[in-house]
Design an enzyme around this catalytic site. Structure first.
Site, PDB file in Angstrom:
ATOM      1  N   SER A 128       0.806  -1.216   0.000  1.00 18.39           N
ATOM      2  CA  SER A 128       0.000   0.000   0.000  1.00 18.39           C
ATOM      3  C   SER A 128       0.839   1.267   0.000  1.00 18.39           C
ATOM      4  CB  SER A 128      -0.935   0.000   1.212  1.00 18.39           C
ATOM      5  OG  SER A 128      -1.773  -1.128   1.205  1.00 18.39           O
ATOM      6  N   HIS A 180       0.651   4.599   4.270  1.00 12.66           N
ATOM      7  CA  HIS A 180      -0.047   5.293   3.207  1.00 12.66           C
ATOM      8  C   HIS A 180       0.427   6.741   3.084  1.00 12.66           C
ATOM      9  CE1 HIS A 180      -3.745   2.364   3.264  1.00 12.66           C
ATOM     10  NE2 HIS A 180      -2.577   1.743   3.184  1.00 12.66           N
TER      11      HIS A 180
END
Length: 301
Positions: A205, A252
């Site tokens: 991610s 993230h």
């Protein structure tokens, strides 16, 4: 130079009076045309040249003449080399993630060896502490290719495919791979810095969020409508910071910021100092990652 005429039926025009569409992808509107044949081309097809952009056919024809010097060879938007398969690195990255997923599914005991965490005991307390703080820096890399749930790897690989292909074509293979890996490392470093030392983290991610940030920079550079990518970013951030999930938001955010900064340097670097600015930005991000890891390690040991 005499301009080539578009082949019949491939002028890329939409309905009469409508906006032009890419001659290879009729469903994509575009305002860019090949400087040689004047066919409309979309970001997936455009290849940066010394002046403007060229389509893949014109590039192949030019490469076969044997009269171009190295300095005059078509380059990508960021100055990278033009590749026959503009998605090769993306395909390799997806394959690596899938291979690791299958290996861990077959041998779950490998999970503890690849997972990212700061410092903790494993299933065997007599073995002492393990983690990045104990010198296992490789976990910052291996965790980028590690997934456990099917939905997790499915979402990440779809994002990698959708975002990675156009970026690889625009940046070139080396620059694209540097962007991907450094974004993942930056996300892992921020997770290591902020998260609890025993909190595990895994997944691509961080790297995919880096591609998302880079996509926004590229679309801004091409004067494309940013609303779709902004909407995608907002949706992903909502999922990232939802109070019910167990998502490592640090990865993230770290990947997003690193990817955007690297993309700015790669796409907006002045031509005369392109390599210095691009690789200097990559080196700076890597240096920040190393400093963060060293500082956190000193605090945990």
């Amino acid at each position: 130079m005499e301009k080539q005429q578009p082949p019949e039926g491939q002028d890329g025009s939409a309905a009469a009076g409508g906006p032009p569409t890419c001659y290879r992808h009729p469903d994509r509107e575009t305002g860019i045309r090949c400087t040689r044949c004047e066919r409309p081309i979309c970001p997936d097809c455009m290849i940066g040249a010394s002046v403007g952009f060229q389509c893949p056919e014109c590039v192949r024809q030019g490469s076969g003449t044997g009269h171009h010097t190295a300095a005059a060879r078509p380059r990508t938007l960021a100055g990278g080399g033009v590749a026959a398969d503009p998605r090769l690195i993306t395909k390799i990255l997806i394959a690596l993630n899938l291979i690791v997923f299958v290996v861990v599914w077959a041998r779950p005991e490998f999970l503890d060896d690849l997972l990212l965490f700061g410092r903790a005991t494993t299933d065997d307390p007599s073995a002492g502490y393990e983690g990045v703080a104990e010198g296992q820096w490789y976990r910052l890399v291996t965790s980028m290719f590690l997934h456990v749930e099917v939905w997790h790897i499915a979402f990440n690989m779809l994002g990698l495919w959708w975002l990675g292909g156009p970026l690889e074509a625009a940046l070139g293979r080396v620059r694209y791979l540097a962007l991907y890996l450094l974004s993942g490392l930056a996300g892992g470093a921020l997770t290591y810095l902020i998260a609890g030392p025993a909190q595990g983290s895994l997944g691509a991610s961080g790297a995919v969020f880096g591609l998302l940030g880079a996509t926004a920079v590229l679309m801004r550079r091409m004067n494309y409508d940013l609303r779709p990518v902004v909407a995608l970013l907002v949706v992903n951030l909502i999922f990232t910071f939802n109070p019910w999930g167990r998502i490592a938001w640090q990865a993230h955010v770290g990947g997003l910021v690193a990817g955007a900064l690297i993309a700015i340097a790669m796409i907006h670097a002045p031509r005369e100092r392109r390599n210095l600015v691009q690789y200097g930005a990559c080196a700076l991000v890597l240096l920040v990652v190393v400093i963060v890891v060293l500082a956190r390690t000193a605090a945990l040991t």
